[in-house]
Design an enzyme around this catalytic site. Structure first.
Site, PDB file in Angstrom:
ATOM      1  N   HIS A 214      -9.482   7.856   9.463  1.00 25.45           N
ATOM      2  CA  HIS A 214      -8.448   6.993  10.054  1.00 25.45           C
ATOM      3  C   HIS A 214      -8.237   7.299  11.531  1.00 25.45           C
ATOM      4  O   HIS A 214      -7.119   7.183  12.035  1.00 25.45           O
ATOM      5  CB  HIS A 214      -7.134   7.160   9.275  1.00 25.45           C
ATOM      6  CG  HIS A 214      -7.105   6.439   7.952  1.00 25.45           C
ATOM      7  ND1 HIS A 214      -7.996   6.670   6.940  1.00 25.45           N
ATOM      8  CD2 HIS A 214      -6.272   5.465   7.476  1.00 25.45           C
ATOM      9  CE1 HIS A 214      -7.710   5.895   5.899  1.00 25.45           C
ATOM     10  NE2 HIS A 214      -6.672   5.160   6.209  1.00 25.45           N
TER      11      HIS A 214
ATOM     12  N   GLY B 290     -12.077   1.152   9.383  1.00 28.85           N
ATOM     13  CA  GLY B 290     -11.935   0.795   7.973  1.00 28.85           C
ATOM     14  C   GLY B 290     -10.520   0.354   7.658  1.00 28.85           C
ATOM     15  O   GLY B 290     -10.298  -0.491   6.798  1.00 28.85           O
ATOM     16  N   HIS B 291      -9.564   0.928   8.348  1.00 29.27           N
ATOM     17  CA  HIS B 291      -8.160   0.504   8.216  1.00 29.27           C
ATOM     18  C   HIS B 291      -7.730  -0.085   9.551  1.00 29.27           C
ATOM     19  O   HIS B 291      -7.491   0.627  10.513  1.00 29.27           O
ATOM     20  CB  HIS B 291      -7.267   1.680   7.834  1.00 29.27           C
ATOM     21  CG  HIS B 291      -5.898   1.260   7.352  1.00 29.27           C
ATOM     22  ND1 HIS B 291      -5.134   0.299   7.989  1.00 29.27           N
ATOM     23  CD2 HIS B 291      -5.156   1.675   6.292  1.00 29.27           C
ATOM     24  CE1 HIS B 291      -3.989   0.142   7.335  1.00 29.27           C
ATOM     25  NE2 HIS B 291      -3.979   0.959   6.311  1.00 29.27           N
TER      26      HIS B 291
ATOM     27  N   HIS C  61      -7.307  -4.698   0.476  1.00 32.77           N
ATOM     28  CA  HIS C  61      -6.092  -3.917   0.697  1.00 32.77           C
ATOM     29  C   HIS C  61      -5.097  -4.733   1.530  1.00 32.77           C
ATOM     30  O   HIS C  61      -5.399  -5.142   2.650  1.00 32.77           O
ATOM     31  CB  HIS C  61      -6.506  -2.643   1.431  1.00 32.77           C
ATOM     32  CG  HIS C  61      -5.427  -1.624   1.580  1.00 32.77           C
ATOM     33  ND1 HIS C  61      -4.601  -1.586   2.668  1.00 32.77           N
ATOM     34  CD2 HIS C  61      -5.065  -0.587   0.787  1.00 32.77           C
ATOM     35  CE1 HIS C  61      -3.767  -0.551   2.558  1.00 32.77           C
ATOM     36  NE2 HIS C  61      -4.032   0.071   1.415  1.00 32.77           N
TER      37      HIS C  61
ATOM     38  N   GLU D 215      -4.661  -1.807  -4.116  1.00 34.24           N
ATOM     39  CA  GLU D 215      -3.408  -2.059  -3.417  1.00 34.24           C
ATOM     40  C   GLU D 215      -3.469  -3.394  -2.694  1.00 34.24           C
ATOM     41  O   GLU D 215      -3.081  -3.492  -1.518  1.00 34.24           O
ATOM     42  CB  GLU D 215      -3.130  -0.917  -2.431  1.00 34.24           C
ATOM     43  CG  GLU D 215      -3.152   0.453  -3.113  1.00 34.24           C
ATOM     44  CD  GLU D 215      -2.919   1.634  -2.169  1.00 34.24           C
ATOM     45  OE1 GLU D 215      -3.097   1.457  -0.959  1.00 34.24           O
ATOM     46  OE2 GLU D 215      -2.547   2.715  -2.662  1.00 34.24           O
TER      47      GLU D 215
ATOM     48  N   GLU E 196       3.291  -3.699  -2.044  1.00 33.17           N
ATOM     49  CA  GLU E 196       3.678  -2.520  -1.276  1.00 33.17           C
ATOM     50  C   GLU E 196       4.661  -2.899  -0.179  1.00 33.17           C
ATOM     51  O   GLU E 196       4.522  -3.935   0.476  1.00 33.17           O
ATOM     52  CB  GLU E 196       2.400  -1.907  -0.665  1.00 33.17           C
ATOM     53  CG  GLU E 196       2.654  -0.595   0.036  1.00 33.17           C
ATOM     54  CD  GLU E 196       1.380   0.040   0.607  1.00 33.17           C
ATOM     55  OE1 GLU E 196       0.273  -0.318   0.145  1.00 33.17           O
ATOM     56  OE2 GLU E 196       1.501   0.869   1.522  1.00 33.17           O
TER      57      GLU E 196
ATOM     58  N   CYS F 164       4.925  -1.693   2.719  1.00 28.26           N
ATOM     59  CA  CYS F 164       4.194  -1.827   3.991  1.00 28.26           C
ATOM     60  C   CYS F 164       3.498  -3.179   4.109  1.00 28.26           C
ATOM     61  O   CYS F 164       3.321  -3.688   5.219  1.00 28.26           O
ATOM     62  CB  CYS F 164       3.133  -0.731   4.110  1.00 28.26           C
ATOM     63  SG  CYS F 164       3.828   0.885   4.461  1.00 28.26           S
TER      64      CYS F 164
ATOM     65  N   CYS G  77       3.585   6.504   4.094  1.00 30.38           N
ATOM     66  CA  CYS G  77       3.410   5.363   4.990  1.00 30.38           C
ATOM     67  C   CYS G  77       4.611   4.428   4.985  1.00 30.38           C
ATOM     68  O   CYS G  77       5.016   3.924   6.026  1.00 30.38           O
ATOM     69  CB  CYS G  77       2.120   4.602   4.676  1.00 30.38           C
ATOM     70  SG  CYS G  77       2.115   3.760   3.097  1.00 30.38           S
ATOM     71  N   CYS G  78       5.193   4.191   3.803  1.00 30.73           N
ATOM     72  CA  CYS G  78       6.217   3.146   3.733  1.00 30.73           C
ATOM     73  C   CYS G  78       7.544   3.519   4.412  1.00 30.73           C
ATOM     74  O   CYS G  78       8.088   2.701   5.167  1.00 30.73           O
ATOM     75  CB  CYS G  78       6.450   2.725   2.296  1.00 30.73           C
ATOM     76  SG  CYS G  78       4.994   1.925   1.556  1.00 30.73           S
TER      77      CYS G  78
END
Lengths: 642, 642
Positions: free
Chosen positions: A136, A187-188, A261, A313, A329, A331, A409-410
């Site tokens: 990441h 990738g993200h 995702h 997800e 989610e 997020c 993360c959230c």
């Protein structure tokens, strides 16, 4: 052309009361201090975050091992970003000094070539940029860039901005179309939207170009994730298939449906919309519009939760929206708010604002407890705590909010959104001011050379009356474009004491063009009857069920009010539904005469039809569920036709 | 006391026509030959089984490596067992010669100390009996014992019986309460029931004692699975928790609910019932009765499928019976048939026979295609092929039967059950003959010193008329106890031309005690109207839905008849449901006027109630679904009350 019709969102809007202000206050008083202690491993009993210590080790100022996720840095970045937003409207020298210290530390953790990532600096300097698919690095960079921009906008201080510009220079030297460059992309997704934010501050074309490069390269053949895997001596391992998990299964311009995702998807689409605007790229905007349609008309829960499958997800297929195994989610709904705002910026149309508002008051707010101390990752629309415990395929669904998360993360994402929620209320274009959301607030605009102050008084979303007062030095002609929400059938408008017949145009914005004088008042009445909502009958999980909504707020029934076995509740078609103040939650509850349909025997299967018994049904706002003890919850109630 | 009231099932019953005979014929003509080729790796394109070759290698007659599952031997055993049952009623010298050869090979693969297992002999002789939790040595032994008993009963040949007695001697030397013995028991139950079958043939008390030892040790502390893990130098790894997956979370006598892997559970409870009978142990019988109640009144699908969670292929909690994510393994319903038969043997009560019949005509028969060439492991009650593809939590659900399986447990299990299905029709006790199932058949009984032949003529389960003819040498007084199925409200009985007023006793068996003469005829009429069945309203997945049943056969709607989006179908409470012969399936279909309730717009969410359009609803027997192309299927249809 796109820029011509686009509007700019106004940043410094101060909330003065009501639900959103209260939620933002909770973020300031609870979440940010808690998060700070978490980042510094000062929460007894919680898994240590180690995030600040990781940066110290990377800076050579502490000894020890890196701990946490590959993307642990991003927690620091999101905290900084949320702090920045808070400082914009709520100056706090102590908090600012603390942030400045963290920024100094980030600077010291930056490597001489501009590289910045504590994991790879401490643990694996030789593996920098070798696995964009899974690592990441660019994601963390993106979050630091967002923080840098926000902090600069809030404080005028550019230290973090400079740090990140140096890092971006480094990134731009590694990635690009050149012969000795990597044609990679994250990738993200995240850095793409951050780079465009950066560009909007720096106006450095290279920042926009790098965002464009990442977006355009995505999904091209030969596939970069294959190439880098081969370079690592690995077989290309496509997680869950052909890189659709990463929205990298085909070039972005060819994509038509939301896949993979959900958070990654939202961040990508947000950046694509930004890029479309900045580069006046109508084709890219069409890509966004196509995927938007797919999301909101086929793949979105009524709460604006998105992502119906836990394994990735994310998204599955059209109309697949199970209530109990939802991922939805927090997020992802936040990402949907971002994307909606960008679409709205390009095209002022309530179809975007309606979804933004739906996400905000439902799928986002549900992520945080009323006290601001517990959080949901997953926001199901139906919960039975026993089933969550007893079934493996429900293990991702927590029947109660959790204290903090190893992958946190959230909570920081909620914090940064709520701390900046004022920035989503107004935008400004050549047609004048646009009012997208309703919240008690004060904002100042520059129109031509004049300053206009706009004061909203309202108890929205609990009450549909919105009073808008205008203050200015001298009379001024401009347009005030007010969104009439899609859920509202019968809006009333009084402008300077005069009732106006409201004809809502296609795009949902009522336009009031006149010469305004200080003290002028516009009163908007948005009647909020209890509304029944049905899902498309293609959503098999919702067939025969109905949901209750009032204003933008989706309601749910909870065990606390209705007892267990909520599946046995039926709402008769002719039930009178009244609104009454909930004595505990202090918000409007919906109450009506319902039916509990129960088996007449203990048999598992019987030829005797279940019998109907009258009962009271009481519904509360969905986002407030799980604040009164553990129990069942349902948004969709059985619809009893006559 | 238990033995006093118990009855003995009659083995050599020849089916003469009708559904069960036809299914058993398909097993003989298709499944057994196919399975033989599979065991010998002669199926082009299929994963080679290697099972026969494994035995050759173990016998030292071939070189090469072991292939397949740890329990690959059991496929050979199940084939032998099914062949034995087939030979009982359908002599076939060629098939018998082939079986004899396999038995010779099994004998040569047996080690000098009696041990028999090709995996551990070829691959890991030093790891024999070191991991009962995961390895399937005792499981394979159990299947060979079952085969040996069946083959002896069918042919009188005792070679395999002797081989297995030697192996059991070896097992009894390794396991037991003695100082140098292991206090272990299998992770996958099976040998317990097999040992009791063996005991019933050998009357060797040691065989019964070993079964009792395995059952009584199960779940005791200190836990054997912990001890053997430590002995291997491993940490005790409790799959999915505290060994409940293996029904070893507590001593068997303390267990009250059905837990864990459903097939293992069924095999255990079957053995416990057998042990209760053989040792006259009323407490053990109570354990069985308690768990039986839990299964059939809380944890069983209407199809008698059991196991609602894919992860552990087994039980979850009461009333958790989702249609679409069901596991409902074919083998588990077969195991339920075994267990029901044992309970029925001890206590002639239709509550056992009803479930046995429900399993047979629904959850078991659904496992095999009409042609006998394709098989379901998982038997869901609702299928949407797109969802099976699109959702990870539905990946275990195949929307169409599969050719063969790497772990080929279900097809041979269906084969051995259907090849022996005649053995489930009659039992005999001191009250006379018991008739549990209805199927065109011929059977001969010895009553006192006399022979009585009983001929059933019926087209059951499609028609409820059952003619029973008795043939004997001389008039004889005995009781004929005929089950009146629980689904039948209004049975009619004519005995030797005389109508009898039927009063169904609590246990459901009408008792006709008289002196019978050859040529006497009993005609039973079981009216088969279409019946609506409701699940307990505690089953949240079935709330507001109704199922159709006719006789013991559960029906379903398929896309082939009703088009896609079956969730939109509603069955009005007053719909007239008629039965008509299906032109393709050649069985009664249920047809009625239904409603398709559809959205009036393309919106995902709307304030407009969906509208009802008339349509025809056509249902076919559940076990016959997926024989006319890929498509949706549903057992539970929306129930439209007025």
């Amino acid at each position: 052309m796109l820029k011509e019709r686009a509007t700019q969102f106004i940043q410094k809007v101060k909330l003065t009361g009501g639900l959103l202000a209260e939620r933002a206050d909770v973020v300031r008083s609870e979440v940010l201090p808690y998060q700070w202690r978490a980042l510094n491993d000062q929460i007894p009993g919680a898994e240590p975050s180690h995030a600040i210590e990781n940066l110290r080790i990377a800076a050579g100022e502490a000894k020890g091992e890196f701990h946490g996720m590959l993307w642990q840095d991003s927690d620091v970045a999101k905290w900084l970003e949320a702090v920045a937003y808070s400082l914009m409207t709520h100056p706090d020298p102590e908090l600012e000094a603390r942030a400045d210290e963290v920024i100094d530390l980030v600077g010291r953790a930056q490597q001489s070539d501009g590289y910045l990532n504590s994991y790879f600096t401490v643990v694996a300097p030789d593996r920098r940029w070798t696995n964009l698919r899974d690592n990441h690095e660019l994601y963390c960079a993106g979050h630091f860039i967002e923080a840098a921009v926000a902090y600069y906008q809030a404080t005028g201080k550019d230290e973090l901005l400079k740090i990140m510009c140096r890092f971006v220079d480094h990134i731009a030297s590694v990635f690009g179309p050149g012969e000795n460059q990597k044609r990679g992309y994250p990738g993200h997704e995240e850095i793409e939207l951050a780079l465009i934010k950066l560009y909007r501050v720096t106006r450095d074309r290279r920042h926009l170009d790098l965002a464009k490069f990442f977006i355009e390269e995505r999904g091209r053949q030969p596939h970069y994730f294959d190439l880098e895997a081969e370079a690592r001596g690995e077989k290309p391992s496509k997680r869950l298939g052909d890189y659709w998990y990463h929205q990298a299964h085909m070039p972005v311009r060819e994509q038509t449906t939301a896949v993979g995702h959900a958070v990654r998807a939202m961040y990508l689409y947000t950046a694509v919309a930004d890029l479309a605007l900045e580069t006046e790229d109508a084709e890219l905007l069409q890509v966004c519009e196509r995927i938007w349609d797919n999301v909101v008309n086929r793949r979105m829960y009524i709460t604006a939760g998105i992502g119906s499958e836990a394994r990735w997800e994310g998204f599955t297929i059209d109309y697949d929206l199970p209530s109990d195994t939802a991922y939805a989610e927090t997020c992802a709904s936040i990402g949907l708010v971002f994307w909606a705002q960008r679409m709205l910026q390009i095209t002022p149309d309530r179809k975007y604002a309606d979804v933004m508002e739906r996400a905000l008051y439902n799928g986002v707010l549900s992520g945080m407890s009323l006290e601001g101390t517990k959080f949901f990752y997953v926001n199901p629309l139906s919960v039975d705590p026993e089933i969550c415990k007893g079934r493996y395929d429900h293990h991702h669904v927590k029947p109660t909010r959790q204290g903090w998360f190893g992958c946190a993360c959230c909570p920081p994402n909620i914090a940064r959104l709520l701390a900046s929620i004022g920035q989503y209320i107004y935008s400004q274009g050549k047609d004048g001011l646009y009012m997208h959301l309703f919240a008690a607030s004060e904002a100042t605009f520059a129109i031509g050379g004049s300053r206009v102050k706009l004061v909203q008084q309202t108890d929205y979303p609990w009450d549909g009356t919105v009073r808008i007062k205008l203050e200015m030095d001298a009379p001024l002609g401009f347009g005030l474009n007010i969104r009439i929400p899609g859920w509202c059938d019968d809006p009333k408008l009084v402008v300077c004491g005069e009732s106006i017949v409201v004809t809502v145009p296609q795009d949902g914005y009522v336009r009031i063009h006149r010469t305004w004088t200080s003290g002028d008042e516009v009163v908007l009445e948005l009647p909020m009857p209890v509304t029944k909502v049905w899902a498309s009958t293609r959503v098999s999980d919702n067939v025969g069920k109905v949901a209750l909504q009032r204003g933008p707020v989706v309601y749910c029934v909870e065990e606390a009010d209705n007892g267990p076995n909520l599946a046995e509740l039926w709402l008769p078609a002719d039930a009178e539904l009244r609104v009454e103040m909930d004595p505990v939650l202090k918000v409007p509850a919906i109450v009506g005469q319902g039916v509990r349909r129960v088996s007449s025997s203990d048999a598992l299967y019987t030829t005797e039809r279940p019998v109907d018994k009258p009962c009271t049904i009481r519904a509360i706002p969905y986002f407030m569920w799980d604040n009164r003890g553990l129990g069942e919850m349902r948004v969709w109630i059985n619809d009893l036709t006559k």
